[in-house]
Motif scaffolding. Structure first.
Motif, short mmCIF file in Angstrom:
data_model
loop_
_atom_site.label_atom_id
_atom_site.label_comp_id
_atom_site.label_asym_id
_atom_site.label_seq_id
_atom_site.Cartn_x
_atom_site.Cartn_y
_atom_site.Cartn_z
N UNK A 1 0.80 -1.20 0.00
CA UNK A 1 0.00 0.00 0.00
C UNK A 1 0.84 1.26 0.00
N UNK A 2 0.19 2.36 -0.21
CA UNK A 2 0.82 3.68 -0.21
C UNK A 2 -0.29 4.69 0.00
N UNK A 3 0.07 5.95 0.08
CA UNK A 3 -0.96 6.98 0.24
C UNK A 3 -1.91 6.98 -0.95
N UNK A 4 -1.38 6.75 -2.13
CA UNK A 4 -2.22 6.77 -3.33
C UNK A 4 -2.98 5.46 -3.53
N UNK A 5 -2.43 4.35 -3.06
CA UNK A 5 -3.08 3.04 -3.28
C UNK A 5 -3.15 2.27 -1.96
N UNK A 6 -3.85 2.79 -0.95
CA UNK A 6 -3.94 2.06 0.32
C UNK A 6 -4.81 0.82 0.22
N UNK A 7 -5.74 0.82 -0.74
CA UNK A 7 -6.68 -0.28 -0.83
C UNK A 7 -6.08 -1.59 -1.26
N UNK A 8 -4.92 -1.56 -1.91
CA UNK A 8 -4.30 -2.81 -2.37
C UNK A 8 -3.96 -3.71 -1.19
N UNK A 9 -3.40 -3.14 -0.14
CA UNK A 9 -3.07 -3.93 1.04
C UNK A 9 -4.33 -4.44 1.73
N UNK A 10 -5.40 -3.64 1.71
CA UNK A 10 -6.65 -4.08 2.31
C UNK A 10 -7.25 -5.25 1.54
N UNK A 11 -7.27 -5.17 0.20
CA UNK A 11 -7.80 -6.27 -0.61
C UNK A 11 -7.03 -7.56 -0.35
N UNK A 12 -5.71 -7.46 -0.28
CA UNK A 12 -4.88 -8.63 -0.04
C UNK A 12 -5.12 -9.19 1.36
N UNK A 13 -5.22 -8.32 2.33
CA UNK A 13 -5.43 -8.76 3.70
C UNK A 13 -6.77 -9.46 3.89
N UNK A 14 -7.82 -8.89 3.34
CA UNK A 14 -9.14 -9.53 3.44
C UNK A 14 -9.10 -10.90 2.77
N UNK A 15 -8.44 -10.99 1.62
CA UNK A 15 -8.34 -12.28 0.93
C UNK A 15 -7.63 -13.32 1.78
N UNK A 16 -6.58 -12.91 2.48
CA UNK A 16 -5.87 -13.85 3.35
C UNK A 16 -6.78 -14.40 4.44
N UNK A 17 -7.60 -13.54 5.02
CA UNK A 17 -8.55 -14.00 6.03
C UNK A 17 -9.63 -14.89 5.42
N UNK A 18 -10.11 -14.54 4.25
CA UNK A 18 -11.13 -15.36 3.58
C UNK A 18 -10.58 -16.74 3.23
N UNK A 19 -9.27 -16.82 3.01
CA UNK A 19 -8.65 -18.12 2.72
C UNK A 19 -8.48 -18.97 3.97
N UNK A 20 -8.72 -18.37 5.13
CA UNK A 20 -8.69 -19.13 6.37
C UNK A 20 -7.58 -18.81 7.33
N UNK A 21 -6.74 -17.82 7.03
CA UNK A 21 -5.70 -17.43 7.99
C UNK A 21 -6.34 -16.97 9.29
N UNK A 22 -5.65 -17.20 10.40
CA UNK A 22 -6.23 -16.88 11.69
C UNK A 22 -6.07 -15.44 12.12
N UNK A 23 -4.91 -14.83 11.78
CA UNK A 23 -4.64 -13.45 12.20
C UNK A 23 -4.03 -12.68 11.04
N UNK A 24 -4.26 -11.38 11.06
CA UNK A 24 -3.76 -10.52 9.99
C UNK A 24 -3.08 -9.29 10.57
N UNK A 25 -1.89 -9.01 10.05
CA UNK A 25 -1.21 -7.75 10.29
C UNK A 25 -0.93 -7.08 8.95
N UNK A 26 -1.05 -5.77 8.92
CA UNK A 26 -0.77 -5.02 7.70
C UNK A 26 0.21 -3.91 8.05
N UNK A 27 1.29 -3.82 7.29
CA UNK A 27 2.26 -2.74 7.44
C UNK A 27 2.19 -1.89 6.17
N UNK A 28 1.89 -0.62 6.33
CA UNK A 28 1.71 0.25 5.18
C UNK A 28 2.34 1.61 5.45
N UNK A 29 2.31 2.48 4.47
CA UNK A 29 2.88 3.82 4.64
C UNK A 29 2.17 4.54 5.79
N UNK A 30 2.95 5.14 6.66
CA UNK A 30 2.40 5.73 7.88
C UNK A 30 1.23 6.69 7.64
#
Length: 300
Positions: A48-77
């Motif tokens: 993600x970045x200031x211009x494209x923060x949603x990319x990290x969100x889409x990926x993170x949601x997909x990881x949870x939908x695949x069955x991962x138990x916990x999610x952390x996201x590190x993005x531009x402050x």
């Protein structure tokens, strides 16, 4: 017949087609054996970045939908607070950013998170460049698990540097034809002319799993095994779809799937989700954010 379909037909003799029979013989880890979310694994998405923060969100949601138990996201402050509000299921940390709003350093907190994750995904919403290369090298070096490289993290110099530090630790690359062409310093036409051969050669020479995306997706393992998926939908060619696929693969790894199994199943689930949405909504027009919600119902 399209070029992609012709390539798939030629590759069939050398690769296994992803179908119900193959997947039945290669089941995903049974989540009923997990007593807690910790046992289903933690995914760290760096992107993600200031211009494209949603990319990290889409990926993170997909990881949870695949069955991962916990999610952390590190993005531009500067994007971290808004992302944390939009994604309450995740722990979100802000990383140092440059003047353009791109992540410029992994930092101690990011490296610590990478070292304690069961799967790390790097690259969604990140642009290629020197700073991204630095972040990728640091994260891959710190991680003690399978790392999925997507989008801006598909950098050959970073791959070589990290490989030198990690030895045989598992990496999964998810390029489309343009990104693969950039990795090989060639043009897209050359990649599209022989996707099976290129995927296999890169997987073997770089010692990684490669999922070369396209109308037909070719998945290659370092030992020469290859799988092809011909069940894609034209509607999957939409903004953010690749972020979802990368997140699915990372989520499956966190659950305990091997890197090549996660790539095969992730590509399959992504394609089937697109097919479902196409039947319900039309050939084109659904959004990448809608793909992940189809996935739980497609998993056995």
């Amino acid at each position: 017949m399209s070029t992609a379909r012709t390539s798939a037909r030629r590759a069939t003799g050398r690769a296994r087609t992803i179908d119900a029979a193959l997947l039945e013989r290669w089941p995903l880890p049974d989540p009923r054996g997990c007593g807690s979310k910790e046992e289903r694994g933690r995914v760290l998405v760096i992107g993600g970045s200031v211009q494209v923060p949603g990319a990290a969100m889409l990926a993170g949601i997909a990881a949870l939908r695949a069955g991962a138990g916990k999610l952390q996201v590190a993005t531009a402050a500067p994007a971290a607070l808004s992302l944390a509000i939009a994604l309450p299921e995740a722990k979100v940390m802000g990383l140092p950013a440059d003047r353009d709003g791109e992540i410029r350093l992994l930092g101690r907190a990011g490296a610590h998170a990478a070292a304690h994750a069961r799967a790390v995904l790097l690259g969604p919403g990140m642009d290629p460049g020197i700073e991204t290369r630095r972040v990728v090298t640091a994260a891959v070096t710190a991680a003690q698990c399978t790392v999925v490289l997507d989008a801006g993290a598909l950098d050959l110099r970073a791959l070589r540097a990290a490989r030198g530090r990690r030895g045989d630790a598992s990496l999964v690359l998810t390029p489309h034809a343009g990104e693969m062409a950039a990795l090989l310093d060639t043009d897209e036409a050359a990649v599209r002319a022989d996707p099976a051969g290129i995927a296999r050669n890169c997987a073997q020479s770089w010692k990684v799993v490669v999922a070369l995306k396209g109308a037909v997706t070719h998945i290659a393992a370092p030992d020469g095994r290859m799988w092809i998926n011909t069940a894609g939908s034209v509607a999957l060619g939409t903004s953010g779809s690749g972020d979802v696929l990368a997140g699915l693969i990372a989520g499956l790894v966190a659950r305990g799937a091997s890197p090549e199994q996660a790539a095969v199943w992730g590509v399959h689930l992504h394609a089937k989700a697109g097919a479902r949405l196409s039947r319900r909504m039309g050939l084109v027009g659904f959004l990448a954010r809608e793909i992940s919600a189809e996935v739980p119902g497609l998993m056995p």
